[in-house]
Design a protein around this motif. Sequence first.
Motif, PDB file in Angstrom:
ATOM      1  N   MET A  51      60.387   0.732  64.300  1.00 21.34           N
ATOM      2  CA  MET A  51      59.466   1.299  63.307  1.00 21.34           C
ATOM      3  C   MET A  51      58.087   0.676  63.449  1.00 21.34           C
ATOM      4  O   MET A  51      57.957  -0.500  63.797  1.00 21.34           O
ATOM      5  N   PRO A  79      58.064   5.212  59.838  1.00 20.53           N
ATOM      6  CA  PRO A  79      58.354   4.653  58.503  1.00 20.53           C
ATOM      7  C   PRO A  79      58.054   5.622  57.370  1.00 20.53           C
ATOM      8  O   PRO A  79      58.771   5.663  56.362  1.00 20.53           O
ATOM      9  N   ALA A  98      60.964  -3.939  63.473  1.00 19.30           N
ATOM     10  CA  ALA A  98      59.804  -3.506  62.690  1.00 19.30           C
ATOM     11  C   ALA A  98      58.531  -4.144  63.234  1.00 19.30           C
ATOM     12  O   ALA A  98      58.471  -5.361  63.417  1.00 19.30           O
ATOM     13  N   SER A 100      54.339  -4.645  62.961  1.00 27.56           N
ATOM     14  CA  SER A 100      53.098  -4.567  62.189  1.00 27.56           C
ATOM     15  C   SER A 100      52.283  -5.809  62.483  1.00 27.56           C
ATOM     16  O   SER A 100      52.766  -6.927  62.254  1.00 27.56           O
ATOM     17  N   ILE A 108      56.656   0.098  55.677  1.00 23.17           N
ATOM     18  CA  ILE A 108      57.844  -0.638  56.131  1.00 23.17           C
ATOM     19  C   ILE A 108      58.382  -1.536  55.022  1.00 23.17           C
ATOM     20  O   ILE A 108      59.598  -1.615  54.788  1.00 23.17           O
TER      21      ILE A 108
END
Length: 325
Positions: A51, A79, A98, A100, A108
């Motif tokens: 994601m 997401p 995940a 970021s 998320i």
Amino acid sequence: MVNQNQWRQWGCKVIDIEKAALEHLYQFVDSDAFSQACELILQCKGKVIVMGMGKSGHIGNKISATLASTGTPAFFVHPGEASHGDLGALAKEDIILAISNSGESSEILTLLPVIQRMGVPVIAITGKPESNMAKLAKIHLCIQVPEEACPLGLAPTSSTTATLVMGDALAVALLQAKGFTQDDFALSHPGGSLGRKLLLKVSDVMHQDDRLPCVPHDICITEALYEISKKGLGMTAVVDANQCLVGIFTDGDLRRVIDAEVNLRTTPIEQVMTKNCVTTTAGILAAQALQVMESKNINGLIVVNEQQQPIGALNMLDMVKAGVI
């Protein structure tokens, strides 16, 4: 007006900054967290669901594709879509990867309570160890960079490069741990030139049966030329009474015969053929046969069985048509 030197300087500076970012990344790969992430994914009985939002999402798409093509089942879930039903693709046996850079992607973070309630472990890739995503994840992989290549410090550049490399490091480490082979890779890449090179065998490409140019050793050159012309490969196999290969006659041999002013109607083909010719077998990859032709500087090969009897023939044009070249 911008001159050529300025363009080059700007471009080189970006490369220098991103090189420095990758040098900085070593410390995070050479860590317990990286080893733990690899082990967790290796033991996963489900899929790796990747994601990421925005640029992290683009990088996540590539990471999921690399994982999937190297033996680790994976796919990307947006997401934003996940919170509207796509999270239904998540199973208890899966792992969330995940991504970021800030570690504060709201899309998320909104999903994490649901994911954790399911007991699905989360591996977070962020540039901020103190971020909420990093703290909530089972394992945190840091991709912190000294600076972005964007002079404004806004556009993700060095950080996305570091994330991509971290993903590649995971995928390739897992590939090696699983003993993933070239044959395994071919099964997930059946299309395109890569698939053809890894899957096509000589038996798939060669001319055989009635299309195989083949003549007995005691016929004259003229008759052999008729067979070459009829089959259109620029060569013919030459066999003895037991149908075993004794030589090959090619367009190149014909040019030498003409230069020597040999009588084409009376001279047996066995007197002018190339003996001890290079051969191949039907079971090897077509790409390997191509390597043989290139290394020997020849344009064609006769394919033989265990008894050294011709069962096929192929040339460079066949390789081109098959997409091996």
